[in-house]
Design a protein around this motif. Structure first.
Motif, PDB file in Angstrom:
ATOM      1  N   VAL A  32       0.836  -1.199   0.000  1.00 13.55           N
ATOM      2  CA  VAL A  32       0.000   0.000   0.000  1.00 13.55           C
ATOM      3  C   VAL A  32       0.874   1.253   0.000  1.00 13.55           C
ATOM      4  N   SER A  33       1.926   1.267   0.795  1.00 10.73           N
ATOM      5  CA  SER A  33       2.776   2.458   0.861  1.00 10.73           C
ATOM      6  C   SER A  33       3.468   2.721  -0.474  1.00 10.73           C
ATOM      7  N   ARG A  34       3.763   1.686  -1.223  1.00 10.09           N
ATOM      8  CA  ARG A  34       4.392   1.869  -2.531  1.00 10.09           C
ATOM      9  C   ARG A  34       3.484   2.619  -3.508  1.00 10.09           C
ATOM     10  N   THR A  35       2.197   2.618  -3.265  1.00  8.83           N
ATOM     11  CA  THR A  35       1.288   3.364  -4.142  1.00  8.83           C
ATOM     12  C   THR A  35       1.252   4.843  -3.791  1.00  8.83           C
ATOM     13  N   GLU A  36       1.825   5.215  -2.635  1.00  3.43           N
ATOM     14  CA  GLU A  36       1.804   6.606  -2.179  1.00  3.43           C
ATOM     15  C   GLU A  36       3.187   7.235  -2.120  1.00  3.43           C
ATOM     16  N   VAL A  37       4.229   6.429  -2.163  1.00  2.83           N
ATOM     17  CA  VAL A  37       5.591   6.940  -2.021  1.00  2.83           C
ATOM     18  C   VAL A  37       5.912   7.917  -3.155  1.00  2.83           C
ATOM     19  N   PRO A  38       6.576   9.040  -2.841  1.00  6.03           N
ATOM     20  CA  PRO A  38       6.958   9.974  -3.900  1.00  6.03           C
ATOM     21  C   PRO A  38       7.751   9.247  -4.988  1.00  6.03           C
ATOM     22  N   ILE A  39       7.483   9.612  -6.213  1.00 10.80           N
ATOM     23  CA  ILE A  39       8.110   8.885  -7.320  1.00 10.80           C
ATOM     24  C   ILE A  39       8.675   9.878  -8.329  1.00 10.80           C
ATOM     25  N   ASP A  40       9.896   9.675  -8.684  1.00  7.15           N
ATOM     26  CA  ASP A  40      10.529  10.432  -9.759  1.00  7.15           C
ATOM     27  C   ASP A  40      11.126   9.401 -10.704  1.00  7.15           C
ATOM     28  N   GLU A  41      12.130   8.702 -10.226  1.00  2.11           N
ATOM     29  CA  GLU A  41      12.738   7.629 -11.008  1.00  2.11           C
ATOM     30  C   GLU A  41      12.425   6.265 -10.406  1.00  2.11           C
ATOM     31  N   ALA A  42      11.605   6.227  -9.383  1.00  3.80           N
ATOM     32  CA  ALA A  42      11.163   5.023  -8.674  1.00  3.80           C
ATOM     33  C   ALA A  42      12.247   4.381  -7.812  1.00  3.80           C
ATOM     34  N   THR A  43      13.341   5.079  -7.589  1.00  2.78           N
ATOM     35  CA  THR A  43      14.406   4.541  -6.735  1.00  2.78           C
ATOM     36  C   THR A  43      13.909   4.349  -5.311  1.00  2.78           C
ATOM     37  N   LEU A  44      13.208   5.340  -4.790  1.00  3.91           N
ATOM     38  CA  LEU A  44      12.676   5.247  -3.435  1.00  3.91           C
ATOM     39  C   LEU A  44      11.679   4.093  -3.334  1.00  3.91           C
ATOM     40  N   GLU A  45      10.784   4.008  -4.276  1.00  5.72           N
ATOM     41  CA  GLU A  45       9.787   2.933  -4.264  1.00  5.72           C
ATOM     42  C   GLU A  45      10.449   1.555  -4.284  1.00  5.72           C
ATOM     43  N   ARG A  46      11.444   1.373  -5.110  1.00  2.00           N
ATOM     44  CA  ARG A  46      12.122   0.076  -5.229  1.00  2.00           C
ATOM     45  C   ARG A  46      12.942  -0.272  -3.986  1.00  2.00           C
ATOM     46  N   SER A  47      13.290   0.737  -3.188  1.00  2.34           N
ATOM     47  CA  SER A  47      14.113   0.461  -2.013  1.00  2.34           C
ATOM     48  C   SER A  47      13.302  -0.087  -0.841  1.00  2.34           C
ATOM     49  N   GLY A  48      11.989  -0.105  -0.948  1.00  4.19           N
ATOM     50  CA  GLY A  48      11.140  -0.569   0.148  1.00  4.19           C
ATOM     51  C   GLY A  48      11.280  -2.059   0.406  1.00  4.19           C
ATOM     52  N   VAL A  49      11.252  -2.417   1.675  1.00  2.00           N
ATOM     53  CA  VAL A  49      11.366  -3.819   2.055  1.00  2.00           C
ATOM     54  C   VAL A  49      10.567  -4.070   3.343  1.00  2.00           C
ATOM     55  N   ALA A  50       9.993  -5.250   3.430  1.00  2.00           N
ATOM     56  CA  ALA A  50       9.317  -5.706   4.641  1.00  2.00           C
ATOM     57  C   ALA A  50      10.184  -6.788   5.275  1.00  2.00           C
ATOM     58  N   SER A  51      10.327  -6.736   6.599  1.00  2.00           N
ATOM     59  CA  SER A  51      11.152  -7.736   7.285  1.00  2.00           C
ATOM     60  C   SER A  51      10.531  -8.089   8.630  1.00  2.00           C
ATOM     61  N   VAL A  52      10.905  -9.269   9.124  1.00  2.00           N
ATOM     62  CA  VAL A  52      10.401  -9.743  10.417  1.00  2.00           C
ATOM     63  C   VAL A  52      11.545 -10.357  11.210  1.00  2.00           C
ATOM     64  N   ASP A  53      11.635  -9.993  12.476  1.00  2.00           N
ATOM     65  CA  ASP A  53      12.527 -10.665  13.416  1.00  2.00           C
ATOM     66  C   ASP A  53      11.663 -11.691  14.137  1.00  2.00           C
ATOM     67  N   ARG A  54      11.791 -12.944  13.737  1.00  2.00           N
ATOM     68  CA  ARG A  54      10.927 -13.994  14.283  1.00  2.00           C
ATOM     69  C   ARG A  54      11.243 -14.324  15.740  1.00  2.00           C
ATOM     70  N   ASP A  55      12.446 -14.048  16.184  1.00  2.00           N
ATOM     71  CA  ASP A  55      12.781 -14.311  17.586  1.00  2.00           C
ATOM     72  C   ASP A  55      12.078 -13.329  18.521  1.00  2.00           C
ATOM     73  N   ASP A  56      12.053 -12.058  18.125  1.00  2.00           N
ATOM     74  CA  ASP A  56      11.428 -11.027  18.956  1.00  2.00           C
ATOM     75  C   ASP A  56      10.009 -10.688  18.523  1.00  2.00           C
ATOM     76  N   LEU A  57       9.535 -11.305  17.424  1.00  2.00           N
ATOM     77  CA  LEU A  57       8.211 -11.042  16.863  1.00  2.00           C
ATOM     78  C   LEU A  57       7.994  -9.544  16.633  1.00  2.00           C
ATOM     79  N   VAL A  58       8.881  -8.993  15.825  1.00  2.00           N
ATOM     80  CA  VAL A  58       8.831  -7.576  15.454  1.00  2.00           C
ATOM     81  C   VAL A  58       8.925  -7.485  13.942  1.00  2.00           C
ATOM     82  N   ALA A  59       8.033  -6.698  13.352  1.00  2.00           N
ATOM     83  CA  ALA A  59       8.058  -6.492  11.899  1.00  2.00           C
ATOM     84  C   ALA A  59       8.454  -5.054  11.607  1.00  2.00           C
ATOM     85  N   ALA A  60       9.014  -4.857  10.413  1.00  2.00           N
ATOM     86  CA  ALA A  60       9.398  -3.509   9.989  1.00  2.00           C
ATOM     87  C   ALA A  60       9.163  -3.361   8.497  1.00  2.00           C
ATOM     88  N   VAL A  61       8.811  -2.159   8.110  1.00  2.00           N
ATOM     89  CA  VAL A  61       8.771  -1.768   6.703  1.00  2.00           C
ATOM     90  C   VAL A  61       9.677  -0.570   6.603  1.00  2.00           C
TER      91      VAL A  61
END
Length: 112
Positions: A32-61
């Motif tokens: 969803v955030s990729r549809t709103e991220v500022p876009i010029d050359e799409a570098t910012l959009e392509r840099s997005g990543v989702a991750s999870v620390d399964r030991d601590d049960l914490v997610a990040a985007v």
């Protein structure tokens, strides 16, 4: 009446399912955030990543460019139509119920 306590097994199942759910929720937020991220050359959009620390049960985007935070915080910047500042914060609030449901779904499935 005999009672078998499988608390450790249930906890392990729910912890694994919780990690799966966190990843689903984080991936949804990223999408969803990729549809709103500022876009010029799409570098910012392509840099997005989702991750999870399964030991601590914490997610990040996160977005990984030197200007990602500035683009997120500067409300006075001009962007292409549909693109804006707060591209991560706003979807987090707007998609809250969906994200929570995605996090809970694998745990519900494990519990049958």
């Amino acid at each position: 009446m005999d009672l078998d306590w499988n608390g450790d097994e249930v906890e392990a199942l729910l912890t694994g399912a919780g990690g799966d759910g966190l990843l689903l929720g984080a991936e949804h937020l990223l999408q969803v955030s990729r549809t709103e991220v500022p876009i010029d050359e799409a570098t910012l959009e392509r840099s997005g990543v989702a991750s999870v620390d399964r030991d601590d049960l914490v997610a990040a985007v996160s977005y990984d460019t030197k200007y990602a935070v500035r683009q997120h915080e500067e409300l006075d910047y001009r962007h292409a139509e549909g693109r804006k500042a707060k591209y991560l914060e706003d979807p987090m609030h707007n998609e809250r119920e969906t994200i929570l449901a995605l996090i809970a779904a694998p745990m519900r499935e494990e519990l049958g």
